[in-house]
Enzyme design. Structure first.
Site, mmCIF file in Angstrom:
data_model
loop_
_atom_site.group_PDB
_atom_site.id
_atom_site.type_symbol
_atom_site.label_atom_id
_atom_site.label_comp_id
_atom_site.label_asym_id
_atom_site.label_seq_id
_atom_site.Cartn_x
_atom_site.Cartn_y
_atom_site.Cartn_z
ATOM 1 N N THR A 160 11.713 -7.883 -11.066
ATOM 2 C CA THR A 160 11.019 -9.149 -11.336
ATOM 3 C C THR A 160 9.786 -9.256 -10.461
ATOM 4 O OG1 THR A 160 13.105 -10.162 -11.932
ATOM 5 C CG2 THR A 160 11.307 -11.673 -11.378
ATOM 6 N N GLY B 245 0.817 -1.209 0.000
ATOM 7 C CA GLY B 245 0.000 0.000 0.000
ATOM 8 C C GLY B 245 0.850 1.259 0.000
ATOM 9 N N SER B 246 1.932 1.262 0.758
ATOM 10 C CA SER B 246 2.769 2.466 0.842
ATOM 11 C C SER B 246 3.339 2.822 -0.522
ATOM 12 C CB SER B 246 3.918 2.252 1.843
ATOM 13 O OG SER B 246 3.402 1.981 3.123
ATOM 14 N N CYS C 135 2.652 2.511 13.200
ATOM 15 C CA CYS C 135 3.803 3.349 12.849
ATOM 16 C C CYS C 135 4.104 4.369 13.940
ATOM 17 C CB CYS C 135 3.532 4.092 11.553
ATOM 18 S SG CYS C 135 2.582 3.145 10.402
ATOM 19 N N ASN D 21 -7.647 4.020 8.873
ATOM 20 C CA ASN D 21 -7.057 2.817 9.470
ATOM 21 C C ASN D 21 -7.127 2.805 10.991
ATOM 22 O OD1 ASN D 21 -5.118 4.920 8.505
ATOM 23 N ND2 ASN D 21 -3.737 3.850 9.884
ATOM 24 N N SER E 134 -3.481 -2.993 -0.384
ATOM 25 C CA SER E 134 -2.410 -3.816 0.179
ATOM 26 C C SER E 134 -2.948 -5.195 0.548
ATOM 27 C CB SER E 134 -1.848 -3.132 1.425
ATOM 28 O OG SER E 134 -0.906 -3.970 2.031
HETATM 29 C C1 PLP Z 1 -1.584 -0.531 6.083
HETATM 30 C C2 PLP Z 1 -1.924 0.726 5.387
HETATM 31 C C3 PLP Z 1 -1.070 1.282 4.430
HETATM 32 C C4 PLP Z 1 0.293 0.703 4.134
HETATM 33 O O1 PLP Z 1 0.233 -0.507 3.440
HETATM 34 P P1 PLP Z 1 1.541 -1.420 3.419
HETATM 35 O O2 PLP Z 1 1.182 -2.525 2.459
HETATM 36 O O3 PLP Z 1 1.732 -1.930 4.796
HETATM 37 O O4 PLP Z 1 2.651 -0.597 2.906
HETATM 38 C C5 PLP Z 1 -1.466 2.425 3.780
HETATM 39 N N1 PLP Z 1 -2.651 2.997 4.045
HETATM 40 C C6 PLP Z 1 -3.505 2.489 4.945
HETATM 41 C C7 PLP Z 1 -4.814 3.155 5.171
HETATM 42 C C8 PLP Z 1 -3.169 1.347 5.652
HETATM 43 O O5 PLP Z 1 -4.017 0.855 6.558
#
Ligand code: PLP
Length: 403
Positions: free
Chosen positions: A243, A76-77, A330, A157, A205
């Protein structure tokens, strides 16, 4: 609570989830028999390539997107970073360097925006109100001639509140502004349709819906040129070198399909449990639910307790076999209170005393009852030891919440 009542309850599904057997089974062949590199021309390479494109089709179908609009990332990041950077570059080519977002985004979004500010972009962070929901009209009013991007998360989140994404999407489409949404908490849990909801870019993610960690998706509508974060080979149509993580991508596609097929069933199971947990914790004096009561993820419960230190609460709950969270993963470990709780107007002293319990599809009613008892016990125990709490009860400090 007696020792033999002790159990293990995972209540941190917003931080990450256990992989489903479906996801594991979908990954295994690509770690052994079909281990080829999709860029190779021989048979097992081409089989891996087919598996990759099939996964892209599965993912696209869940979002009502086209497979060529799906780009695989490391999570997700990365998807958030790439979406925001790409839209910023597109905007700057037209002299548009203004970006709209909110105060309670994930740090993957907020920190990317902070960097862009240093690079000469202007960022407007909208308020989210005491319920943690963005007003679409505030988005409309914030859009300017030079607005390049609106980026607003689908569901928060920490407090789980669901944003009016279709309405915001419609406004952005009318105004001709690119609309990105961080849908990491929503994908596989809420119905997403990128066409109907006017979404231009969206981040996902895998590990938030029982897929593997280190695997994500960026949806980017046809016609929006992506910029690379990672230069390299021609993978992902030249937009992301490296890859491809075929096992992860297969596991993610299988997990997303399974989650999407079960959205209504899971919500029907989770919502009564969530509401029972909220009602139970509501009985604790001087506490309050964070975020809107019903317009929230079926899995999310988040409370603030006066006179409590979140970290101590977590440690004592861990002793009782409960994995929970305070603030986001975090930020815990740092002394800054959650930016999300501050954004909904919680004062510092109660923002420190927050607890997030995020349920999963396998959470039971018995577990909810146990969690209510455990939180009540731990809050009482901690308050009895706290000089801060004594000041409150002796009237030396004012209470923030009603009893
Ligand atoms: C967990 C999360 C992310 C980050 O995703 P990762 O795959 O852990 O990098 C970004 N945004 C929200 C809202 C999340 O809950």
């Amino acid at each position: 609570m007696t020792e033999n009542e002790k159990k293990y309850i995972y209540a941190d599904n917003a931080a990450t989830t256990r992989m489903s057997q479906t996801a594991i089974d979908a990954m295994l062949p690509y770690m052994s028999e079909i281990f080829g590199n999709p860029s190779s021309l021989y048979t097992i390479g081409q089989k891996a390539k087919e598996a990759l494109e099939e996964a892209r089709e599965i993912v696209a179908a869940q979002l009502n997107a086209s497979p060529k609009e799906i780009f695989f990332t490391s999570g997700g990041s990365e998807a958030d970073n790439q979406a925001i950077r790409s839209a910023a570059i597109i905007g700057s080519k037209k002299g548009k360097k203004h970006i709209i977002s909110t105060k309670f985004e994930h740090h993957a979004v907020l920190h990317t925006l902070a960097k862009l500010e240093k690079e000469g972009y202007e960022v407007t962070l909208l308020d989210v109100g005491s319920k943690g929901i963005v007003d679409p009209e505030a988005v409309r009013n914030a859009i300017r001639e030079d607005t390049a991007l609106v980026t607003i998360m689908y569901a928060n989140n920490e407090i789980g509140t669901i944003q009016p994404i279709p309405q915001i999407g419609k406004i952005c489409r009318e105004k001709g502004v690119i609309f990105h949404t961080d849908a990491v908490q929503a994908a596989g849990h809420l119905h997403i349709d990128v066409k109907e909801q006017n979404i231009d870019m969206l981040s996902i993610s895998a590990h938030k819906f029982h897929g593997p960690k280190g695997c994500g998706i960026l949806f980017s509508k046809t016609g929006i040129p992506l910029s690379n974060l990672i230069e390299g080979g021609a993978q992902e149509r030249g937009k992301r070198g490296g890859t491809e993580n075929i096992p992860g991508i297969r596991g993610m596609a299988a997990a997303l399909k399974e989650a999407c097929e079960n959205i209504d069933k899971n919500a029907a199971h989770l919502i009564p449990l969530r509401d029972k947990l909220i009602a139970g914790l509501d009985e604790i004096p001087y506490s309050e639910l964070n975020g809107d009561r019903t317009n929230r993820l079926p899995s999310n419960v988040n409370f603030c307790f006066e006179g409590i230190e979140g970290e101590s609460l977590l440690l004592l709950l861990d002793d009782k076999g409960i994995s929970a969270s305070s603030g986001s993963a975090c930020t815990s470990g740092s002394l800054d209170p959650s930016h999300v709780l501050l954004a909904i107007g919680r004062p510092h002293e109660v923002a420190h005393g927050s607890l997030r319990l995020s349920l999963g599809e396998d959470t039971t009613e018995e577990e909810v009852d146990y969690m209510i008892r455990a939180v009540k016990d731990v809050v009482t125990y901690l308050r009895n030891m706290s000089p801060f709490w004594r000041d409150l009860t002796e009237g030396k400090r004012p209470h923030v919440f009603a009893e």
